[in-house]
Design an enzyme around this catalytic site. Sequence first.
Site, mmCIF file in Angstrom:
data_model
loop_
_atom_site.group_PDB
_atom_site.id
_atom_site.type_symbol
_atom_site.label_atom_id
_atom_site.label_comp_id
_atom_site.label_asym_id
_atom_site.label_seq_id
_atom_site.Cartn_x
_atom_site.Cartn_y
_atom_site.Cartn_z
ATOM 1 N N TYR A 274 69.272 16.317 74.005
ATOM 2 C CA TYR A 274 69.461 17.632 74.615
ATOM 3 C C TYR A 274 68.298 18.555 74.280
ATOM 4 O O TYR A 274 67.619 18.401 73.262
ATOM 5 C CB TYR A 274 70.785 18.261 74.179
ATOM 6 C CG TYR A 274 70.830 18.774 72.755
ATOM 7 C CD1 TYR A 274 70.450 20.078 72.447
ATOM 8 C CD2 TYR A 274 71.274 17.965 71.710
ATOM 9 C CE1 TYR A 274 70.505 20.562 71.144
ATOM 10 C CE2 TYR A 274 71.339 18.438 70.407
ATOM 11 C CZ TYR A 274 70.949 19.737 70.129
ATOM 12 O OH TYR A 274 70.999 20.217 68.840
ATOM 13 N N CYS A 275 68.066 19.512 75.180
ATOM 14 C CA CYS A 275 67.079 20.571 74.975
ATOM 15 C C CYS A 275 67.593 21.807 75.708
ATOM 16 O O CYS A 275 68.731 21.824 76.170
ATOM 17 C CB CYS A 275 65.691 20.145 75.459
ATOM 18 S SG CYS A 275 65.617 19.700 77.208
ATOM 19 N N THR A 276 66.777 22.830 75.841
ATOM 20 C CA THR A 276 67.255 24.097 76.399
ATOM 21 C C THR A 276 67.670 23.980 77.857
ATOM 22 O O THR A 276 68.773 24.372 78.239
ATOM 23 C CB THR A 276 66.173 25.178 76.259
ATOM 24 O OG1 THR A 276 65.778 25.278 74.896
ATOM 25 C CG2 THR A 276 66.697 26.525 76.738
ATOM 26 N N VAL A 303 71.211 22.906 77.387
ATOM 27 C CA VAL A 303 72.212 23.686 76.660
ATOM 28 C C VAL A 303 72.650 24.906 77.461
ATOM 29 O O VAL A 303 73.826 25.289 77.450
ATOM 30 C CB VAL A 303 71.661 24.123 75.288
ATOM 31 C CG1 VAL A 303 72.705 24.931 74.526
ATOM 32 C CG2 VAL A 303 71.238 22.911 74.469
#
Length: 438
Positions: A274-276, A303
């Site tokens: 996951y990342c932004t 996210v």
Amino acid sequence: MASAVHHNCHRLHALLLRPLHAPSRHPRLSFLPCSARLAAPGCRLGTHAAVALAEPDLVPPDPDPEGEEEGDDDDAQFVVVTFYKFVPFEDPHAEVASHLRFLQGRDIHGRIYLNEQGINAQYSGPRKDAVAYADWVKMDHRFCDMLVQTSPALTGHAFPRLKLRYKPALVQLEGGSLHLPLLDSSMRAKPLTPSKWKERLEARACLDLSSSETSGRKLLLLDVRNDYEWDVGHFEGAQRPNVDCFRSTSFGLSEDASDPLNGIDKEKTDILMYCTGGIRCDVYSTILRKKGFRNLYTLEGGVSNYLRVEGPAGWVGNLFVFDGRLSLPPATFRRSWPSGEEAAVEKERWVGCCYACRSKVVELRHRNCANIDCNRLFLCCRWCAKELAGCCCSDCKAAPRLRPLLPGHQRYLKWHVYRDGLSTPVATDSKDNPDCCC
């Protein structure tokens, strides 16, 4: 008659493509007086006592009168829009020129990059202009299914200016990204919807050591961001990345014991990345795929999309963003605003950790180290900011080239201005000098 029908169909199509509106009001920080600190006045630097500096206060949106239509005020509200898409551009420079022509006369600031592999955009502007650009991009059939995310800009533009240009790498990565198979969806991680991601997190929480040994399958949660982003907020159980810039990410590429992918079974380990916003995971998953990692999954929309759909379930803290806002509470992204007990639970989870003393802080404000030769971006409580004169550690405080401690939300100009002595440094507001996205 036919032309009128065609016109109305076109208007309906544009309305259907328009993103959902973010709440017209947003969370605010209400700062507590110094006397409200939980730490004792004589507390020394390095202790782990909690420091309560500010408490986020949920402000519910103003209820819209029944039947009231959107007006000019709504169109004038500033929003931040993000989207990306991997599509082949035969002539990306011509695409850049086309986008620049469309944005002529529109109040858009931000970073919009295009190359042979697609587009990556983060920008701010009045809702009318910001949404119009996203709608225009989606009129191209190659982008019709593109996820567009919109959030409140809080105080006008979140970016200092517009940078729309050709860029060899849509994200900063060592060696660039044009050589990576980004256009081949089978080489990228499999996207999971926020609801499916939440199910995986819950399953991971229930998976104990004995059951994983029995089944032979394991699940690993991988945060593909930077250390200072993790400090502001992260999914429970995710290891803190040991990098301060995405271009330095080396998961799965080394034999370092600190690498969470070192020595794992590539066939029997499910890796949840996951990342932004999702693009860094998509890019890096192609590298891992080429290294033989088979079971790769990514959070669709990152996210920010998860917080919008599922709220903060499994998430601790705020979300770091690469614009003038820097840190956003989960409720910023929610479709509906929580109230009562749910709001109280979210408030308790909005906690970060001071880089210097490791105390818990609710005021999630980043600053760059005052040591010009360090310039680390870090999360710091007000106690340590004063004690260390704006530096990240005692060693930096003793360094020969220091900038002055800046009050409040002011931030330094780019560090090379101080290093090279090109001009007399002047502090700026955070929204005018955001750190560039990695």
